[in-house]
Design an enzyme around this catalytic site. Structure first.
Site, PDB file in Angstrom:
ATOM      1  N   ASP A   1       7.740 -27.468 -19.328  1.00  0.00           N
ATOM      2  CA  ASP A   1       6.449 -27.546 -18.643  1.00  0.00           C
ATOM      3  C   ASP A   1       6.629 -27.823 -17.145  1.00  0.00           C
ATOM      4  OD1 ASP A   1       3.886 -28.028 -17.778  1.00  0.00           O
ATOM      5  OD2 ASP A   1       3.420 -29.554 -19.278  1.00  0.00           O
TER       6      ASP A   1
ATOM      7  N   SER B   1       3.988 -30.327 -15.443  1.00  0.00           N
ATOM      8  CA  SER B   1       4.234 -31.757 -15.613  1.00  0.00           C
ATOM      9  C   SER B   1       5.390 -32.228 -14.746  1.00  0.00           C
ATOM     10  CB  SER B   1       4.517 -32.073 -17.088  1.00  0.00           C
ATOM     11  OG  SER B   1       3.357 -31.887 -17.867  1.00  0.00           O
TER      12      SER B   1
ATOM     13  N   GLN C   1       7.399 -29.253 -24.191  1.00  0.00           N
ATOM     14  CA  GLN C   1       7.296 -30.272 -23.146  1.00  0.00           C
ATOM     15  C   GLN C   1       8.423 -30.146 -22.121  1.00  0.00           C
ATOM     16  OE1 GLN C   1       7.143 -34.005 -25.240  1.00  0.00           O
ATOM     17  NE2 GLN C   1       4.917 -34.054 -25.243  1.00  0.00           N
TER      18      GLN C   1
ATOM     19  N   TYR D   1      -6.052 -30.879 -20.906  1.00  0.00           N
ATOM     20  CA  TYR D   1      -6.619 -30.792 -19.564  1.00  0.00           C
ATOM     21  C   TYR D   1      -8.042 -31.321 -19.573  1.00  0.00           C
ATOM     22  CZ  TYR D   1      -2.758 -27.669 -18.349  1.00  0.00           C
ATOM     23  OH  TYR D   1      -1.513 -27.145 -18.114  1.00  0.00           O
TER      24      TYR D   1
ATOM     25  N   ARG E   1       0.728 -26.614 -23.917  1.00  0.00           N
ATOM     26  CA  ARG E   1       1.073 -28.036 -23.964  1.00  0.00           C
ATOM     27  C   ARG E   1       1.206 -28.467 -25.420  1.00  0.00           C
ATOM     28  NH1 ARG E   1      -1.232 -31.256 -18.691  1.00  0.00           N
ATOM     29  NH2 ARG E   1       0.382 -30.399 -17.344  1.00  0.00           N
TER      30      ARG E   1
END
Length: 374
Positions: free
Chosen positions: A129, A132, A126, A229, A121
């Site tokens: 990912d 997400s 991004q 996280y 992350r």
């Protein structure tokens, strides 16, 4: 460079790892793309659409023949990959901790398995990912699933026959899924509150117009692990959190739980006693049910009733919105591979930061540090 988009074999999996949009983009990079017949059918993509985009469509054997990169949503069965090029990459969500035997089989088969859920992350990753992108739509769908099971309206309604009160919705765990759940419940007119163990999320909750429910006066506990996280809390925090949640949850009509800790069972957030304190007809949606569940008594794949409260435990929630989640998942894969595409080699060449993070197997061995340490 041949890229193969495989038809998913896992029960109930409706997503696909490539769309006509990403097929065109891969071809523009200089790759050829083969799609297994019927791969996109459950995501509302016809074979003809792939052909129009420039891909070849055939059976699994033809799709795999000589393929250098195999794209999947879930990890394919190693026994079904015959005919792929030696050392072919498998790029998918591989569930490394839950499917360790399958990872070992990839190593034995000489494949280089790349687990997209291990993507670090960091800012430049991004757009790659998958957690997400899929969680965003899971949070949205969780609220719709709650509304479908709830036998009352979400918004306040003023009518000639009287006023209908707005539903009270409580979101536990404010990651990507939780934030989208807050936004969606607000759009539907519910009174929304939310909590998380990470103090940094309080501002995010309030920015969406929800009430933040946080433990106060327990100093020094932020709950932030690596990569953004959540991590495990101290016993002192857990006791304070349980007391706060118990008093709040009894007043709620809808509760949505989203808390996960990578590589570990989902934390237990709601006990049977707390369920019993809720009003009959209330609904709980447990998005972590497949990792052991945040809610006592939740059953994966079922809607159960305890103390008059419905507990929704749908499996593979992203697959319930297959067209949109497939589009996002496919872009994640394209963004990943294209970022490392070497025009001279006509192939992706990974760097250490991302390559070492997501690579599970190489040269016939399991090489990922997170797996070797588990």
């Amino acid at each position: 460079m041949k890229i193969a988009i495989l038809k998913e074999q896992a029960a109930g999996e409706r997503r696909v790892a490539g769309t006509p949009e990403t097929v065109k983009k891969f071809i523009a990079l200089g790759a050829s793309v083969a799609v297994e017949a019927g791969a996109g059918a459950t995501a509302s993509i016809a074979d003809d659409a792939y052909v129009t985009a420039g891909a070849s469509v055939g059976d699994r054997a033809a799709t795999l023949a000589g393929a250098d990169i195999l794209l999947g949503v879930q990890g394919p069965d190693p026994a079904s990959l015959g005919g792929a090029a030696a050392g072919a990459w498998i790029v998918a969500g591989l569930n490394p901790f839950g499917e360790r035997a399958r990872v070992d089989a990839y190593a034995a088969g000489g494949y280089e398995a790349l687990a997209m859920e291990f993507m670090p992350r960091i800012t430049r990753a991004q757009s790659m990912d998958i957690l997400s992108s899929q969680s965003n739509l899971s949070g949205y769908k969780a609220v719709l699933d709650a509304a479908a099971e709830y036998d009352r309206a979400f918004p306040m309604m003023m009518t000639a026959a009287g006023t209908v009160s707005a539903a009270k919705c409580f979101v536990m765990g404010v990651g990507v899924a939780g934030l989208q759940a807050i936004a969606t419940a607000r759009r539907l007119g519910a009174q929304v509150s939310a909590t998380d163990v990470r103090a940094a999320t309080k501002e995010q909750i309030e920015s969406l117009g929800a009430k933040a429910i946080f433990v106060e006066k327990v100093a020094g506990i932020e709950g932030e692990g690596t990569g953004g996280y959540a991590t495990e809390m101290s016993d002192e925090y857990k006791a304070a959190q349980a007391e706060l949640v118990s008093s709040h949850i009894a007043k709620q009509d809808i509760v949505i739980t989203t808390a996960l800790i990578p590589g570990r069972p989902a934390p237990r957030l709601i006990s049977d006693a707390q369920i019993a304190s809720m009003k009959p007809g209330s609904v709980i949606v447990d998005l972590a049910v497949e990792q052991g569940g945040n809610v006592e008594g939740a059953v994966a794949g079922e809607v159960v009733v305890r103390h008059g409260v419905k507990i929704v435990g749908h499996r593979n929630v992203p697959s319930r919105l297959a067209a949109d989640t497939s589009a996002l998942f496919s872009r994640n894969l394209y963004n990943f591979l294209s970022a490392f595409w070497d025009k001279d080699k006509n192939a992706p060449v990974l760097d250490e930061e991302i390559g070492n993070a997501i690579r599970l197997t190489q040269g016939g061995k399991v090489v990922n540090e997170r797996l070797l340490a588990s």
